[in-house]
Design a protein around this motif. Structure first.
Motif, mmCIF file in Angstrom:
data_model
loop_
_atom_site.group_PDB
_atom_site.id
_atom_site.type_symbol
_atom_site.label_atom_id
_atom_site.label_comp_id
_atom_site.label_asym_id
_atom_site.label_seq_id
_atom_site.Cartn_x
_atom_site.Cartn_y
_atom_site.Cartn_z
ATOM 1 N N GLU A 1 -9.244 -12.732 -3.381
ATOM 2 C CA GLU A 1 -9.703 -12.221 -4.683
ATOM 3 C C GLU A 1 -11.102 -11.601 -4.603
ATOM 4 O O GLU A 1 -11.361 -10.557 -5.198
ATOM 5 N N ASP A 2 -12.003 -12.230 -3.835
ATOM 6 C CA ASP A 2 -13.390 -11.760 -3.815
ATOM 7 C C ASP A 2 -13.693 -10.886 -2.587
ATOM 8 O O ASP A 2 -14.845 -10.636 -2.272
ATOM 9 N N ASP A 3 -12.657 -10.428 -1.913
ATOM 10 C CA ASP A 3 -12.888 -9.677 -0.680
ATOM 11 C C ASP A 3 -12.657 -8.176 -0.898
ATOM 12 O O ASP A 3 -11.589 -7.633 -0.610
ATOM 13 N N GLU A 4 -13.710 -7.520 -1.412
ATOM 14 C CA GLU A 4 -13.602 -6.083 -1.704
ATOM 15 C C GLU A 4 -13.380 -5.254 -0.445
ATOM 16 O O GLU A 4 -12.687 -4.241 -0.478
ATOM 17 N N ASP A 5 -14.001 -5.665 0.659
ATOM 18 C CA ASP A 5 -13.882 -4.896 1.904
ATOM 19 C C ASP A 5 -12.427 -4.762 2.334
ATOM 20 O O ASP A 5 -11.951 -3.666 2.640
ATOM 21 N N ILE A 6 -11.748 -5.900 2.387
ATOM 22 C CA ILE A 6 -10.350 -5.879 2.855
ATOM 23 C C ILE A 6 -9.456 -5.195 1.813
ATOM 24 O O ILE A 6 -8.530 -4.450 2.164
ATOM 25 N N GLN A 7 -9.758 -5.412 0.537
ATOM 26 C CA GLN A 7 -8.988 -4.730 -0.516
ATOM 27 C C GLN A 7 -9.167 -3.209 -0.406
ATOM 28 O O GLN A 7 -8.188 -2.452 -0.445
ATOM 29 N N ASP A 8 -10.415 -2.765 -0.250
ATOM 30 C CA ASP A 8 -10.684 -1.322 -0.126
ATOM 31 C C ASP A 8 -10.012 -0.728 1.111
ATOM 32 O O ASP A 8 -9.478 0.381 1.077
ATOM 33 N N MET A 9 -10.060 -1.486 2.197
ATOM 34 C CA MET A 9 -9.430 -1.007 3.431
ATOM 35 C C MET A 9 -7.934 -0.806 3.212
ATOM 36 O O MET A 9 -7.359 0.213 3.605
ATOM 37 N N GLY A 10 -7.321 -1.781 2.554
ATOM 38 C CA GLY A 10 -5.889 -1.666 2.244
ATOM 39 C C GLY A 10 -5.616 -0.477 1.346
ATOM 40 O O GLY A 10 -4.668 0.284 1.570
ATOM 41 N N ASN A 11 -6.462 -0.296 0.337
ATOM 42 C CA ASN A 11 -6.305 0.849 -0.583
ATOM 43 C C ASN A 11 -6.355 2.170 0.169
ATOM 44 O O ASN A 11 -5.565 3.074 -0.101
ATOM 45 N N GLU A 12 -7.281 2.273 1.093
ATOM 46 C CA GLU A 12 -7.419 3.535 1.839
ATOM 47 C C GLU A 12 -6.205 3.802 2.718
ATOM 48 O O GLU A 12 -5.741 4.930 2.813
ATOM 49 N N PHE A 13 -5.695 2.764 3.344
ATOM 50 C CA PHE A 13 -4.476 2.960 4.140
ATOM 51 C C PHE A 13 -3.328 3.369 3.217
ATOM 52 O O PHE A 13 -2.548 4.265 3.524
ATOM 53 N N ALA A 14 -3.229 2.700 2.065
ATOM 54 C CA ALA A 14 -2.119 2.951 1.135
ATOM 55 C C ALA A 14 -2.138 4.382 0.596
ATOM 56 O O ALA A 14 -1.073 4.959 0.319
ATOM 57 N N GLU A 15 -3.325 4.960 0.458
ATOM 58 C CA GLU A 15 -3.447 6.320 -0.100
ATOM 59 C C GLU A 15 -2.702 7.365 0.727
ATOM 60 O O GLU A 15 -2.261 8.373 0.200
ATOM 61 N N ASP A 16 -2.609 7.119 2.017
ATOM 62 C CA ASP A 16 -2.128 8.177 2.910
ATOM 63 C C ASP A 16 -0.778 7.923 3.566
ATOM 64 O O ASP A 16 -0.364 8.698 4.423
ATOM 65 N N VAL A 17 -0.119 6.827 3.222
ATOM 66 C CA VAL A 17 1.132 6.559 3.932
ATOM 67 C C VAL A 17 2.344 6.778 3.040
ATOM 68 O O VAL A 17 2.279 6.637 1.815
ATOM 69 N N LEU A 18 3.444 7.131 3.689
ATOM 70 C CA LEU A 18 4.690 7.370 2.958
ATOM 71 C C LEU A 18 5.690 6.266 3.281
ATOM 72 O O LEU A 18 6.852 6.512 3.533
ATOM 73 N N VAL A 19 5.198 5.057 3.298
ATOM 74 C CA VAL A 19 6.040 3.893 3.544
ATOM 75 C C VAL A 19 5.638 2.878 2.468
ATOM 76 O O VAL A 19 4.476 2.863 2.046
ATOM 77 N N PRO A 20 6.575 2.080 1.961
ATOM 78 C CA PRO A 20 6.183 1.079 0.952
ATOM 79 C C PRO A 20 5.010 0.228 1.454
ATOM 80 O O PRO A 20 5.091 -0.369 2.518
ATOM 81 N N PHE A 21 3.944 0.208 0.661
ATOM 82 C CA PHE A 21 2.715 -0.474 1.076
ATOM 83 C C PHE A 21 2.265 -1.324 -0.100
ATOM 84 O O PHE A 21 1.807 -0.815 -1.119
ATOM 85 N N ASN A 22 2.423 -2.619 0.033
ATOM 86 C CA ASN A 22 2.107 -3.529 -1.069
ATOM 87 C C ASN A 22 0.749 -4.190 -0.868
ATOM 88 O O ASN A 22 0.519 -4.832 0.159
ATOM 89 N N LEU A 23 -0.124 -4.026 -1.854
ATOM 90 C CA LEU A 23 -1.411 -4.720 -1.823
ATOM 91 C C LEU A 23 -1.251 -6.017 -2.607
ATOM 92 O O LEU A 23 -0.904 -5.991 -3.792
ATOM 93 N N ILE A 24 -1.481 -7.124 -1.949
ATOM 94 C CA ILE A 24 -1.177 -8.414 -2.565
ATOM 95 C C ILE A 24 -2.418 -9.309 -2.574
ATOM 96 O O ILE A 24 -2.956 -9.627 -1.511
ATOM 97 N N GLN A 25 -2.841 -9.678 -3.773
ATOM 98 C CA GLN A 25 -3.987 -10.588 -3.876
ATOM 99 C C GLN A 25 -3.522 -12.019 -3.640
ATOM 100 O O GLN A 25 -2.544 -12.459 -4.257
ATOM 101 N N GLU A 26 -4.192 -12.710 -2.737
ATOM 102 C CA GLU A 26 -3.757 -14.088 -2.414
ATOM 103 C C GLU A 26 -4.353 -15.107 -3.363
ATOM 104 O O GLU A 26 -5.469 -14.914 -3.840
#
Lengths: 124, 167
Positions: A99-124
């Motif tokens: 929940e409090d890890d912006e770095d890892i969340q942002d990293m996931g967001n950036e990967f998700a922006e550019d891929v054409l495969v289902p990419f789920n960002l999941i808060q633990e």
């Protein structure tokens, strides 16, 4: 096909590739001395799994810290899943973050922006 | 002006064990426990700078089967933020390339840096680089500040590369 098991160390991820379940999980912190030496067997296991006629693969990323060399190899893993997906396989990437890890969340967001495969960002 | 508070300092060979120890020390440092975002950024930058010394310092010693770089790294809490300083020897011929790369990164805005980062993730690693060529870009992005650079000339074609990043 054999499963892939790599135990975690202070600077490398825990990895478990389950060939029967069609799933690979990478978790922990990653700042190896030699990122290629660590990640190439993982990429190789994924390639072998796909070449054995796999129909689907799920990749779970549960990382809490990754250095820049590791980011590059994570990008390579994601690209491999994307190629598999475009070729008709069912690829899914699950990117977990605390929940409090912006770095890892942002990293996931950036990967998700550019891929054409289902990419789920999941808060633990 | 307040006196800077030392959080971490190391001068020597940057083996993997030293870097792992530095990671543990920073993560558990009492001064850094109240701001998890600062701690994350600090860990990232400190490890990147330490691994740059490990890989690229011109002053290396043989550790087992690999050559490991020597250098200096410090982290200080100052009035202007947390400063991470790294120093290591480089060959003089590398000076212009490093200067050009850092000047370019310092001139880019947030969006341009993000775009460059995406391109670099998909590109092959630069020649003569053990890393991914992403480290400086990500340090610049995460710190939100220009990377400060200084070269101190030694003799015998060797220069001391000094990098300071403020968070």
């Amino acid at each position: 096909m054999n499963n892939l098991t790599i135990e975690k160390t202070k600077s490398t991820l825990k990895v478990f590739g389950d060939a029967n379940a069609g799933k690979i999980e990478l978790s922990g912190s990653s700042f190896p001395e030699n990122a290629a030496e660590f990640f190439l067997p993982i990429l190789s296991w994924i390639s072998s799994y796909m070449l054995e006629g796999a129909e689907s693969i799920i990749v779970d990323f549960k990382v809490d810290y990754v250095n820049s060399s590791s980011i590059k190899y994570i990008s390579d893993i994601i690209e491999k899943i994307e190629v598999f997906h475009k070729a008709g396989g069912a690829g899914v990437i699950n990117w977990y973050y605390a929940e409090d890890d912006e770095d890892i969340q942002d990293m996931g967001n950036e990967f998700a922006e550019d891929v054409l495969v289902p990419f789920n960002l999941i808060q633990e | 002006m307040g006196t800077p508070i030392s959080i971490y300092q190391y001068d020597g060979t940057f083996t993997q064990r030293v870097i792992e120890g530095m990671h543990e020390e920073i993560v558990n440092h009492p001064l850094l426990q109240s701001n998890s975002q600062l701690l994350k950024t600090l860990v990232f930058i400190a490890i990147e700078l330490a691994q740059n010394i490990q890989r690229y310092s011109a002053n290396k010693i043989k550790c087992g089967i690999t050559w490991t770089g020597k250098g200096f790294l410090s982290i200080e809490q100052t009035e202007n933020g947390v400063k991470i300083k790294a120093k290591n020897q480089i060959e003089q011929e590398g000076q212009t390339r490093i200067k050009n790369v850092i000047e370019k990164l310092n001139s880019l805005d947030e969006d341009s840096l993000k775009e460059l980062s995406k391109q670099q993730k998909k590109a092959d690693a630069p020649q003569n680089s053990v890393g991914a060529g992403l480290g400086l870009i990500e340090m610049r992005r995460k710190s939100g500040n220009p990377i400060e650079l200084e070269f101190i000339e030694y003799e015998n074609n060797i220069t001391l590369l000094c990098i300071t990043i403020t968070i």
